[in-house]
Scaffold this motif. Structure first.
Motif, short mmCIF file in Angstrom:
data_model
loop_
_atom_site.label_atom_id
_atom_site.label_comp_id
_atom_site.label_asym_id
_atom_site.label_seq_id
_atom_site.Cartn_x
_atom_site.Cartn_y
_atom_site.Cartn_z
N LEU A 116 -9.27 -2.09 1.64
CA LEU A 116 -10.02 -0.90 1.55
C LEU A 116 -9.28 0.15 0.75
N ASP A 117 -10.36 0.55 -0.02
CA ASP A 117 -10.06 1.82 -0.84
C ASP A 117 -10.43 3.05 -0.14
N TYR A 159 -13.73 8.97 5.84
CA TYR A 159 -13.76 7.69 6.37
C TYR A 159 -15.26 6.97 6.33
N ASP A 160 -14.89 5.59 6.27
CA ASP A 160 -16.03 4.87 6.44
C ASP A 160 -15.97 4.59 8.00
N GLY A 209 -5.62 0.47 1.22
CA GLY A 209 -4.75 -0.52 1.16
C GLY A 209 -4.48 -1.55 2.11
N ASP A 210 -4.97 -1.27 3.60
CA ASP A 210 -5.09 -2.20 4.56
C ASP A 210 -6.43 -3.16 4.26
#
Length: 504
Positions: free
Chosen positions: A449-450, A322-323, A470-471
């Motif tokens: 988002l990657d 996660y970021d 993908g979001d």
């Protein structure tokens, strides 16, 4: 499935799974109460080698006068068999002989283990069969809340099958959890849930552990899933552990119970991540649970590692995956991101004070989860094209949208609702919703988002919004601190890229 049709049969049997739990008993009992109200009757039965002995279940049968029988065969004149919380032909349900002419219906919330047909209703997204039965009963015109034995049996079925309501994944589960019930009875049953032998099982579970950063991983011997919840409640209190996962083998998979006290790890989202592609998980921000299928784990790993190793690997993946973005302190260069225009299609809105008085603490229930807010003159609630709900300030709404005369009445899979947390009153948002149209060009900066990302917004600094690969991470073109997540399916239906636009 219209359960009113069941009342036309003469010799009805409702079958629970072997070694019944509160969910199958509650669902079957409530269905029998419905049939009695329609002038029919049914035998409530179960098979298998063992009779009901768990203290809380014995107490449940006595408290609600539930007539359930352990049988070795069904009456030869049976013309309708209904299996609840189980599937005829599955491994946990005795396959009794039936006349060839008998009709068979299946009502279950577990994943399908048999070929599905027109008489089969399986809803695996629900946390309990009690929830599914409640939906069917209400649709058939049976007021569950007015039949107190059926009501309490269904509530307790949901309560036990979701780890004390910790794993209510679907909003319909949470709706059932909100119905009035006999709290004293539920507390009494809950405090009689384990035996001394099972207490020893909990102790053994906490001995076999692995600590991965600040997450504790505890393995228990196969046991009643409720025991995992007790064990995880204890493990969470250990100093240095912000989150714990207690698991055991159950049938053809691993059952997980999760607790978290860190704002960076919401238990429901953690459960969904661990079980992704191998099962399902959910709950609330502090308590959750899940299930991982052994066959799916083997398929993903080609059988090269054990299910326990796979679970530990998913925990490590989560920690590295996660970021984190905090609305008022991020370093995302939104000004350099592509510019998008919101498509001119109507959405819905509700003034929060049209639902509940100003100052009321409310929970907005949607398919994406619960959102907490406080009703006020300056707070509007926007309803998106798929039923997603998000708060907006009145000034921002007035500057960005034109109100239309028509009400907002888009067909939605689940109609979002608002609940007054003080009184428990519940109101559907579409009852008061009006349509509005974005004014002019509503521009945002966004990036795909990657990497999975957690965003802490202005609205709720203690609870993040989770974006998957993908979001989209989105911010208004004039306020880069007001950033949020938009699901990719919603984003592509709501925005178009301005190809020729230059970045600021």
């Amino acid at each position: 499935m219209d359960i009113n049709q069941f009342a036309a049969y003469k010799n009805i049997v409702i079958q629970c799974h072997d070694i019944p739990d509160a969910d199958t008993i509650g669902a079957g009992f409530a269905l029998r109460r419905f049939l009695l109200s329609r002038g029919a009757d049914a035998a409530l039965v179960y098979g298998g080698r063992a009779e009901i002995t768990k203290p809380n279940l014995v107490m449940l049968l006595q408290a609600l006068d539930i007539d359930i029988r352990h049988v070795q065969a069904l009456p030869p004149e049976t013309d309708l068999l209904i299996t609840v919380d189980c599937q005829r032909g599955a491994g946990n349900t005795q396959n009794f002989d039936l006349p060839d002419s008998a009709a068979i219906f299946v009502i279950d919330h577990h994943r399908a283990e048999i070929p599905e047909g027109k008489h089969t209703l399986i809803r695996p997204e629900l946390g309990s069969c009690a929830t599914l039965m409640w939906i069917l009963l209400e649709a058939a015109g049976f007021a569950v809340s007015e039949d107190h034995p059926a009501r309490d049996a269904l509530y307790y079925g949901l309560f036990t099958d979701t780890g004390g309501l910790a794993e209510t994944r679907h909003p319909l589960d949470r709706d059932l959890a909100d119905i009035p019930h006999d709290g004293a009875l539920i507390r009494k049953l809950s405090n009689s849930a384990i035996t001394l032998t099972e207490l020893s099982t909990i102790g053994e579970a906490l001995k076999e552990r692995e600590i991965i950063d600040n997450i504790g991983l505890f393995r228990a011997e196969p046991c009643d899933p409720n025991l995992l919840g007790f064990a995880s409640d204890i493990a969470k209190q250990v100093a240095g552990i912000d989150c714990c996962v207690v698991y055991c083998g159950v049938g053809a998979g691993l059952k997980l119970s999760i607790r978290s006290c860190a704002r960076e790890i919401m238990a429901d989202e953690f459960a969904a991540f661990l079980c992704r592609d191998a099962g399902a998980g959910g709950g609330n921000i502090e308590k959750a649970g899940g299930f991982m299928g052994l066959a799916k784990i083997a398929g993903r790993t080609e059988g090269k590692i054990s299910p326990e190793e796979y679970l530990a690997g998913r925990v490590r993946d989560y920690l590295a995956n996660y970021d984190h973005i905090y609305a008022e302190g991020h370093d995302v260069s939104f000004a350099e991101l592509p510019l998008y225009r919101k498509l001119p299609r109507p959405v819905g809105f509700v003034r929060s004070v049209d639902i509940f008085p100003a100052g009321a603490k409310i929970t907005i229930r949607t398919l994406e989860g619960d959102v907490d807010a406080v009703s006020g003159e300056d707070i509007y609630l926007m309803i998106g094209i798929l039923g997603e709900v998000y708060p907006i300030l009145r000034e921002k709404f007035a500057n960005g949208y034109d109100i239309m005369a028509a009400p907002y009445s888009e067909p939605l899979e689940y109609v979002p609702a608002a609940i007054d947390r003080g009184t428990g009153e519940r109101r559907l948002l579409l009852r008061d919703a009006r349509a509005c149209m974005p004014r002019g060009e509503k521009l945002v900066r966004a990036k795909r988002l990657d990497k999975d990302t957690k965003v802490f917004t202005y609205w709720d600094p203690e609870r993040y919004f989770h974006g998957e690969r993908g979001d989209y991470l989105v911010a208004g073109d004039g306020d880069f601190n007001d950033c949020y997540i938009v699901r990719q399916d919603i984003f592509h239906k709501s925005y178009e890229r301005l190809v020729s636009a230059k970045t600021c």
